[in-house]
Design a protein around this motif. Structure first.
Motif, PDB file in Angstrom:
ATOM      1  N   HIS A  28     -39.693 -24.010 -16.024  1.00  0.00           N
ATOM      2  CA  HIS A  28     -38.553 -24.495 -15.246  1.00  0.00           C
ATOM      3  C   HIS A  28     -38.428 -26.006 -15.380  1.00  0.00           C
ATOM      4  O   HIS A  28     -37.317 -26.542 -15.473  1.00  0.00           O
ATOM      5  N   ALA A  29     -39.581 -26.699 -15.424  1.00  0.00           N
ATOM      6  CA  ALA A  29     -39.549 -28.157 -15.586  1.00  0.00           C
ATOM      7  C   ALA A  29     -38.907 -28.535 -16.912  1.00  0.00           C
ATOM      8  O   ALA A  29     -38.153 -29.504 -17.006  1.00  0.00           O
ATOM      9  N   SER A  30     -39.171 -27.754 -17.949  1.00  0.00           N
ATOM     10  CA  SER A  30     -38.602 -28.066 -19.263  1.00  0.00           C
ATOM     11  C   SER A  30     -37.093 -27.855 -19.270  1.00  0.00           C
ATOM     12  O   SER A  30     -36.366 -28.610 -19.918  1.00  0.00           O
TER      13      SER A  30
ATOM     14  N   PHE B 217     -29.686 -23.974 -18.943  1.00  0.00           N
ATOM     15  CA  PHE B 217     -31.008 -23.996 -19.563  1.00  0.00           C
ATOM     16  C   PHE B 217     -32.038 -23.226 -18.730  1.00  0.00           C
ATOM     17  O   PHE B 217     -32.998 -22.677 -19.283  1.00  0.00           O
ATOM     18  N   LYS B 218     -31.822 -23.146 -17.441  1.00  0.00           N
ATOM     19  CA  LYS B 218     -32.684 -22.318 -16.604  1.00  0.00           C
ATOM     20  C   LYS B 218     -32.579 -20.856 -17.017  1.00  0.00           C
ATOM     21  O   LYS B 218     -33.599 -20.149 -17.148  1.00  0.00           O
ATOM     22  N   GLN B 219     -31.353 -20.394 -17.234  1.00  0.00           N
ATOM     23  CA  GLN B 219     -31.138 -19.012 -17.656  1.00  0.00           C
ATOM     24  C   GLN B 219     -31.709 -18.768 -19.051  1.00  0.00           C
ATOM     25  O   GLN B 219     -32.269 -17.692 -19.319  1.00  0.00           O
ATOM     26  N   ILE B 220     -31.600 -19.741 -19.927  1.00  0.00           N
ATOM     27  CA  ILE B 220     -32.153 -19.591 -21.269  1.00  0.00           C
ATOM     28  C   ILE B 220     -33.674 -19.482 -21.216  1.00  0.00           C
ATOM     29  O   ILE B 220     -34.292 -18.656 -21.904  1.00  0.00           O
ATOM     30  N   VAL B 221     -34.308 -20.309 -20.380  1.00  0.00           N
ATOM     31  CA  VAL B 221     -35.774 -20.320 -20.275  1.00  0.00           C
ATOM     32  C   VAL B 221     -36.307 -18.982 -19.771  1.00  0.00           C
ATOM     33  O   VAL B 221     -37.348 -18.504 -20.233  1.00  0.00           O
ATOM     34  N   ILE B 222     -35.578 -18.345 -18.856  1.00  0.00           N
ATOM     35  CA  ILE B 222     -36.059 -17.060 -18.324  1.00  0.00           C
ATOM     36  C   ILE B 222     -35.664 -15.889 -19.224  1.00  0.00           C
ATOM     37  O   ILE B 222     -35.927 -14.727 -18.896  1.00  0.00           O
ATOM     38  N   GLY B 223     -35.030 -16.196 -20.355  1.00  0.00           N
ATOM     39  CA  GLY B 223     -34.773 -15.157 -21.345  1.00  0.00           C
ATOM     40  C   GLY B 223     -33.388 -14.548 -21.341  1.00  0.00           C
ATOM     41  O   GLY B 223     -33.145 -13.553 -22.031  1.00  0.00           O
ATOM     42  N   CYS B 224     -32.457 -15.116 -20.608  1.00  0.00           N
ATOM     43  CA  CYS B 224     -31.103 -14.569 -20.554  1.00  0.00           C
ATOM     44  C   CYS B 224     -30.371 -14.862 -21.864  1.00  0.00           C
ATOM     45  O   CYS B 224     -30.339 -15.996 -22.323  1.00  0.00           O
ATOM     46  N   THR B 225     -29.800 -13.832 -22.456  1.00  0.00           N
ATOM     47  CA  THR B 225     -29.021 -13.995 -23.689  1.00  0.00           C
ATOM     48  C   THR B 225     -27.605 -13.443 -23.542  1.00  0.00           C
ATOM     49  O   THR B 225     -26.912 -13.227 -24.539  1.00  0.00           O
ATOM     50  N   ASP B 226     -27.181 -13.236 -22.316  1.00  0.00           N
ATOM     51  CA  ASP B 226     -25.814 -12.773 -22.053  1.00  0.00           C
ATOM     52  C   ASP B 226     -24.885 -13.980 -22.066  1.00  0.00           C
ATOM     53  O   ASP B 226     -24.369 -14.413 -21.039  1.00  0.00           O
ATOM     54  N   TYR B 227     -24.667 -14.517 -23.262  1.00  0.00           N
ATOM     55  CA  TYR B 227     -23.959 -15.794 -23.396  1.00  0.00           C
ATOM     56  C   TYR B 227     -22.545 -15.754 -22.843  1.00  0.00           C
ATOM     57  O   TYR B 227     -22.048 -16.760 -22.350  1.00  0.00           O
ATOM     58  N   GLU B 228     -21.886 -14.631 -22.933  1.00  0.00           N
ATOM     59  CA  GLU B 228     -20.517 -14.547 -22.442  1.00  0.00           C
ATOM     60  C   GLU B 228     -20.433 -14.825 -20.949  1.00  0.00           C
ATOM     61  O   GLU B 228     -19.400 -15.276 -20.454  1.00  0.00           O
TER      62      GLU B 228
ATOM     63  N   ILE C  74     -20.377 -18.702 -15.360  1.00  0.00           N
ATOM     64  CA  ILE C  74     -21.772 -18.817 -14.932  1.00  0.00           C
ATOM     65  C   ILE C  74     -21.926 -18.768 -13.422  1.00  0.00           C
ATOM     66  O   ILE C  74     -23.022 -18.584 -12.895  1.00  0.00           O
ATOM     67  N   GLY C  75     -20.811 -18.956 -12.693  1.00  0.00           N
ATOM     68  CA  GLY C  75     -20.855 -18.780 -11.246  1.00  0.00           C
ATOM     69  C   GLY C  75     -20.976 -20.056 -10.439  1.00  0.00           C
ATOM     70  O   GLY C  75     -21.290 -19.997  -9.237  1.00  0.00           O
ATOM     71  N   LEU C  76     -20.692 -21.212 -11.029  1.00  0.00           N
ATOM     72  CA  LEU C  76     -20.743 -22.464 -10.287  1.00  0.00           C
ATOM     73  C   LEU C  76     -19.390 -22.751  -9.680  1.00  0.00           C
ATOM     74  O   LEU C  76     -18.350 -22.344 -10.190  1.00  0.00           O
TER      75      LEU C  76
END
Length: 344
Positions: free
Chosen positions: A8-10, A319-330, A337-339
């Motif tokens: 998460h820090a990265s 990048f948080k979602q990428i780090v946890i392995g999310c690949t649902d780019y759409e 993304i929900g912001l």
């Protein structure tokens, strides 16, 4: 302290690195100084590698954004600017293109090997079937008129106006004031349409009323009179302004054909400015690859701004979602993304 990839820090560090580099225009050597103050040990090459790896995931988003940006019957504003790229130990002038879809609130930047030729424009547009492309009078865009007849080419009135402004202020030609006044009247009308929040259909009707046509007729009559064979010679700047107006007359007034067109290309030029800021602060790209990396980050940053999504907040979440392995780019786009959106 070392930043460990995949944590998460990265992801937070990556978000700040991208934000500082591409939003605040912080050169990497200054970023390294800031990092050292926080007791972190990272080299310039490491930062470059992180940005490049981050752009791999961002490019996954750009495919979806480009399809939406260039969807059938879209109106696209386009501009390009130069950058300096290191090629085989020498610094060469290369170009980055910018496409803006105002209706969809999407901005796309393309490096395309740094070329400025019409083959690049053809490759970018592909067979998407956009309705119109608005640009300045650079001759590459005349490719639209000669080969892409299904795409209406709309030129920027501000560029034509600027030439007459130079002719008046630098060349001292008083006839230029007439053209500036007439173009100013057209801009006043456009401001009224915007202030009144008229629909595209209403704007088209207004642009084709007698008041607008009368201004255009005055412009054309003066243009023909000044370019007539029996008119006395004029200054070089005025001559260029007149020839430009005549050459691009059809494209300059094509904005009256549709209420969704704009009178000038200012929105694309506004989104070109971040690249000019980066050029001023970072001076050059070490390779064409890093120029493409820059184009990718600027695409997502400018689209965030168009969508009213806070850029840093978006980068952190992405990048948080990428780090946890999310690949649902759409579903990781600024608009999905929900912001919460802020007004841009």
């Amino acid at each position: 302290m070392d930043v460990v990839p995949g944590t998460h820090a990265s992801s937070t560090f990556m978000a700040y690195l991208a934000f500082n580099k591409y939003v605040l225009d912080t050169p990497l050597y200054r970023e390294i100084s800031r990092i050292l103050d926080e007791d972190m040990r990272l080299s310039r090459m490491t930062l470059t590698n992180w940005l490049e790896k981050g752009s791999f995931h961002i490019n996954k988003l750009i495919g979806f954004l480009k399809e939406c940006c260039l969807e059938k019957d879209s109106v696209i504003n386009c501009d390009e600017t130069w950058c300096k790229v290191k090629v085989k130990s020498a610094y060469r002038k290369r170009y980055i293109w910018c496409l803006v879809n105002k209706a969809e609130k999407i901005v796309i930047y393309c490096y395309e090997d740094g070329s400025r030729g019409h083959d690049v424009l053809r490759h970018i547009l592909g067979d998407h079937g956009i309705k119109a492309l608005q640009s300045d009078g650079y001759n590459v865009y005349m490719y639209l008129d000669d080969n892409l007849t299904d795409i209406e080419h709309v030129c920027c009135m501000a560029h034509a106006r600027a030439k007459f402004k130079y002719a008046l202020e630098q060349g001292g030609d008083l006839d230029a004031a007439f053209f500036l006044d007439c173009m100013g009247e057209l801009y006043v009308l456009e401001a009224e349409y915007e202030h009144g929040r008229l629909s595209p259909e209403q704007i088209k009707t207004c642009r084709n009323n007698l008041k607008t046509k009368e201004i255009i007729i005055r412009l054309r009559s003066k243009l023909d009179a000044l370019l007539s064979d029996d008119h006395p010679p004029r200054g070089e700047l005025m001559e260029k302004a007149l020839r430009y107006l005549k050459a691009f007359w059809t494209q300059l007034f094509a904005y009256t054909h549709d209420g969704s067109y704009t009178i000038d290309n200012s929105i694309a030029e506004r989104f070109i400015r971040p690249l000019a800021g980066e050029r001023k602060n970072s001076l050059f790209f070490g390779s064409g690859k890093m120029a493409s990396v820059s184009a990718a980050y600027h695409t997502i940053i400018s689209t965030c701004k168009m969508q009213g999504v806070p850029v840093l907040q978006y980068l952190k979440e992405f990048f948080k979602q990428i780090v946890i392995g999310c690949t649902d780019y759409e579903n990781l786009l600024p608009m999905t993304i929900g912001l919460n959106n802020n007004k841009y």
